[in-house]
Design a protein around this motif. Sequence first.
Motif, PDB file in Angstrom:
ATOM      1  N   ALA A 322      -6.581 -40.350   1.939  1.00  0.00           N
ATOM      2  CA  ALA A 322      -7.637 -39.364   1.672  1.00  0.00           C
ATOM      3  C   ALA A 322      -7.429 -38.093   2.481  1.00  0.00           C
ATOM      4  O   ALA A 322      -7.731 -36.988   2.029  1.00  0.00           O
ATOM      5  N   ALA A 323      -6.899 -38.267   3.704  1.00  0.00           N
ATOM      6  CA  ALA A 323      -6.686 -37.112   4.578  1.00  0.00           C
ATOM      7  C   ALA A 323      -5.632 -36.164   4.031  1.00  0.00           C
ATOM      8  O   ALA A 323      -5.559 -34.996   4.435  1.00  0.00           O
ATOM      9  N   GLU A 324      -4.813 -36.680   3.131  1.00  0.00           N
ATOM     10  CA  GLU A 324      -3.754 -35.856   2.551  1.00  0.00           C
ATOM     11  C   GLU A 324      -4.252 -35.037   1.365  1.00  0.00           C
ATOM     12  O   GLU A 324      -3.489 -34.288   0.754  1.00  0.00           O
ATOM     13  N   GLN A 325      -5.529 -35.220   1.023  1.00  0.00           N
ATOM     14  CA  GLN A 325      -6.096 -34.458  -0.069  1.00  0.00           C
ATOM     15  C   GLN A 325      -6.145 -32.970   0.287  1.00  0.00           C
ATOM     16  O   GLN A 325      -6.149 -32.583   1.455  1.00  0.00           O
ATOM     17  N   THR A 326      -6.217 -32.121  -0.726  1.00  0.00           N
ATOM     18  CA  THR A 326      -6.295 -30.687  -0.499  1.00  0.00           C
ATOM     19  C   THR A 326      -7.586 -30.329   0.219  1.00  0.00           C
ATOM     20  O   THR A 326      -8.669 -30.779  -0.146  1.00  0.00           O
ATOM     21  N   GLN A 327      -7.468 -29.528   1.247  1.00  0.00           N
ATOM     22  CA  GLN A 327      -8.631 -29.109   2.028  1.00  0.00           C
ATOM     23  C   GLN A 327      -9.529 -28.174   1.216  1.00  0.00           C
ATOM     24  O   GLN A 327      -9.044 -27.279   0.506  1.00  0.00           O
ATOM     25  N   LYS A 328     -10.841 -28.373   1.316  1.00  0.00           N
ATOM     26  CA  LYS A 328     -11.798 -27.437   0.746  1.00  0.00           C
ATOM     27  C   LYS A 328     -12.070 -26.335   1.772  1.00  0.00           C
ATOM     28  O   LYS A 328     -11.947 -26.561   2.979  1.00  0.00           O
ATOM     29  N   PRO A 329     -12.456 -25.161   1.339  1.00  0.00           N
ATOM     30  CA  PRO A 329     -12.805 -24.125   2.331  1.00  0.00           C
ATOM     31  C   PRO A 329     -14.064 -24.464   3.112  1.00  0.00           C
ATOM     32  O   PRO A 329     -14.176 -24.129   4.291  1.00  0.00           O
ATOM     33  N   LEU A 330     -15.039 -25.166   2.461  1.00  0.00           N
ATOM     34  CA  LEU A 330     -16.296 -25.494   3.146  1.00  0.00           C
ATOM     35  C   LEU A 330     -16.860 -26.795   2.576  1.00  0.00           C
ATOM     36  O   LEU A 330     -16.854 -26.998   1.357  1.00  0.00           O
ATOM     37  N   ALA A 331     -17.316 -27.664   3.453  1.00  0.00           N
ATOM     38  CA  ALA A 331     -17.992 -28.899   3.054  1.00  0.00           C
ATOM     39  C   ALA A 331     -19.344 -28.963   3.743  1.00  0.00           C
ATOM     40  O   ALA A 331     -19.527 -28.437   4.850  1.00  0.00           O
ATOM     41  N   ILE A 332     -20.300 -29.628   3.095  1.00  0.00           N
ATOM     42  CA  ILE A 332     -21.656 -29.750   3.639  1.00  0.00           C
ATOM     43  C   ILE A 332     -21.939 -31.215   3.951  1.00  0.00           C
ATOM     44  O   ILE A 332     -21.750 -32.092   3.109  1.00  0.00           O
ATOM     45  N   VAL A 333     -22.382 -31.475   5.182  1.00  0.00           N
ATOM     46  CA  VAL A 333     -22.798 -32.797   5.627  1.00  0.00           C
ATOM     47  C   VAL A 333     -24.291 -32.740   5.920  1.00  0.00           C
ATOM     48  O   VAL A 333     -24.759 -31.808   6.586  1.00  0.00           O
ATOM     49  N   CYS A 334     -25.047 -33.705   5.418  1.00  0.00           N
ATOM     50  CA  CYS A 334     -26.476 -33.712   5.712  1.00  0.00           C
ATOM     51  C   CYS A 334     -26.948 -35.137   5.984  1.00  0.00           C
ATOM     52  O   CYS A 334     -26.274 -36.106   5.642  1.00  0.00           O
ATOM     53  N   ALA A 335     -28.104 -35.253   6.622  1.00  0.00           N
ATOM     54  CA  ALA A 335     -28.750 -36.546   6.858  1.00  0.00           C
ATOM     55  C   ALA A 335     -30.099 -36.531   6.157  1.00  0.00           C
ATOM     56  O   ALA A 335     -30.837 -35.547   6.253  1.00  0.00           O
ATOM     57  N   THR A 336     -30.399 -37.616   5.458  1.00  0.00           N
ATOM     58  CA  THR A 336     -31.714 -37.695   4.808  1.00  0.00           C
ATOM     59  C   THR A 336     -32.052 -39.138   4.489  1.00  0.00           C
ATOM     60  O   THR A 336     -31.164 -39.969   4.296  1.00  0.00           O
ATOM     61  N   GLY A 337     -33.323 -39.448   4.452  1.00  0.00           N
ATOM     62  CA  GLY A 337     -33.794 -40.774   4.108  1.00  0.00           C
ATOM     63  C   GLY A 337     -34.372 -40.800   2.702  1.00  0.00           C
ATOM     64  O   GLY A 337     -34.857 -39.784   2.189  1.00  0.00           O
ATOM     65  N   GLY A 338     -34.328 -41.981   2.067  1.00  0.00           N
ATOM     66  CA  GLY A 338     -34.852 -42.127   0.722  1.00  0.00           C
ATOM     67  C   GLY A 338     -33.743 -42.030  -0.310  1.00  0.00           C
ATOM     68  O   GLY A 338     -32.988 -41.054  -0.324  1.00  0.00           O
ATOM     69  N   ALA A 339     -33.653 -43.027  -1.172  1.00  0.00           N
ATOM     70  CA  ALA A 339     -32.573 -43.067  -2.158  1.00  0.00           C
ATOM     71  C   ALA A 339     -32.597 -41.855  -3.072  1.00  0.00           C
ATOM     72  O   ALA A 339     -31.552 -41.286  -3.410  1.00  0.00           O
ATOM     73  N   GLY A 340     -33.792 -41.442  -3.494  1.00  0.00           N
ATOM     74  CA  GLY A 340     -33.896 -40.285  -4.371  1.00  0.00           C
ATOM     75  C   GLY A 340     -33.423 -39.010  -3.694  1.00  0.00           C
ATOM     76  O   GLY A 340     -32.728 -38.186  -4.305  1.00  0.00           O
ATOM     77  N   ASN A 341     -33.798 -38.836  -2.431  1.00  0.00           N
ATOM     78  CA  ASN A 341     -33.370 -37.655  -1.685  1.00  0.00           C
ATOM     79  C   ASN A 341     -31.853 -37.636  -1.496  1.00  0.00           C
ATOM     80  O   ASN A 341     -31.216 -36.584  -1.580  1.00  0.00           O
ATOM     81  N   GLN A 342     -31.276 -38.801  -1.229  1.00  0.00           N
ATOM     82  CA  GLN A 342     -29.827 -38.856  -1.041  1.00  0.00           C
ATOM     83  C   GLN A 342     -29.096 -38.472  -2.317  1.00  0.00           C
ATOM     84  O   GLN A 342     -28.130 -37.702  -2.292  1.00  0.00           O
TER      85      GLN A 342
END
Length: 548
Positions: A322-342
């Motif tokens: 997976a690390a050999e995949q092409t890099q994106k310019p920007l990725a978003i990481v978030c934390a949230t609770g609730g299946a619908g919110n995820q």
Amino acid sequence: MMTKQINGLQFENMIRNGLGALMQMEERVNNLNVFPVADGDTGTNMCLTLENGIKHAASGADLGAYLEGFSTGLLLGARGNSGVILSQFFRGVWQELADCSAAGPTQWRKALVRGYKIAYASVAKPVEGTMLTVFREGIEQSKDRMERCATMEDGLGVYIAELKHSLALTTQRLPALKEAGVVDSGAMGFVIVIEGMLKWLGGEVIAPRRRDVDQIQPIAVSTEFFNEDSTFEEGYCMEFLLQLLKNGDYSPCFRVSRFVEDLKRFGESIAVVQDKSRVKVHIHTRRPAKIIQLAQEFGEFVTFKLENMQLQHNEHISRQAAAEQTQKPLAIVCATGGAGNQTLFRELGCDYVIDGGNTMNTSSNEFLDAFSQVHADTVVVLPNHKNNIPAAEQAIKLWGRGNVHLLPSKSLAEGYFAVAMDVPDSEDVDYRIAQMGNGLRQVVTLAQTTASRDYTFHQISCKTGDELVLKDDQLVCVCDDWCTAIIQALQQLADIDERECCVIFRGKDADQAQQERLEQQLAEQFPYLEPTFLDGGQEIYRWIIGIT
């Protein structure tokens, strides 16, 4: 017992005893929280943080070596503000004692001073009257007397007396604590831990209790890495701490050299260390049952860990690919609770969504794991809860690569509007980050829930069972009806007539009929407001409302 110095094995037993003491008082510490919503309680956060530190540290007689592993585990597992601050305190202790195989009262005095200074330095705006103050005053008021103490029992006794004195004063130092008539919960938790450590020196053993099944977080293992088509060549990594026993059911003839020779028949990468009546064992094996049988000839397990190395190997290979995949310019990481919110945040474009509900705050380690699994030149982090921000900040420091940007979203609604303002088609990363930042800064967040305890602050009071509305985490409305409470809270917004966009996240305890009732009331009271309802499924909050 008159203990002149503490080594690594003794410290491990002491901190386990401290954790056991805190677990016994966990709910009491949780209930000291003056806020009326049970989100990320202090006692639970501190217990989980200590558990991770103990789990991460390798048993051994060298104090500095044990503290290094323990400190690292605390850093990775720290939860909430209390967990982050506690991890930094022990980070300072380790830095002072890193070269010590054992330490006496004078060395511990210096370590406790360094501990509080590192903890203070880790907080952008230290607040007096909290656990930070108790860290500082506890040792500053006792260090001269500790210098004259000949034993650790005496030194810790002096230290605890000053900790308790400072703890009692926290009630007067923070208005919220004074109005509630309680002491600071994090400071109370710390005092309980230190008392538990001293009790072990006095011969009182307090075993950490097992958590209920629904309290135990699942291990992050995916079955895709090991299934019916897999080969099994790597075996298991097996570690345990064996308590040798004297009664007639066990052999009294334990010898390390003979035990090692027997283990060689069943595995490799063997390490066996004996400290009096306890034996620490590490081995790689494909026949764990044989080793269990062999060990139980001499005693029973105090701790035990068995990990499938084939699964770990397969996962490692998969991540390398997976690390050999092409890099994106920007990725978003978030934390949230609730299946619908995820699901919602994934559909909005978040590359990695951490399961981070209100009752179980996200750890630094979970943020670190997310950073390692997204492949981008720049990573944007949305904590989406105020208690997740310190862990995210710490993870960024541990990551150390300078490519992670924190947008300190304090609520689910702020995170939603931040992602909604992203411009994925733009090649200008700085512009995208600025747009997301503008999105979260425009938001007013209201959260509706039921009071879990009596509460009074700034002339507003509630009783257990009352319906509350919080505005950006401040209690603004109390009523016996949840819908009326929301309408009244909206009416308090000075610019409500100028706001048009309203996104409402429905919690798991709200149903369609309640949604229709709220929708009708909003239409009658605020005709220019355009609400959008989303099935979030979050815990605790029946409704979370973001208004721009």
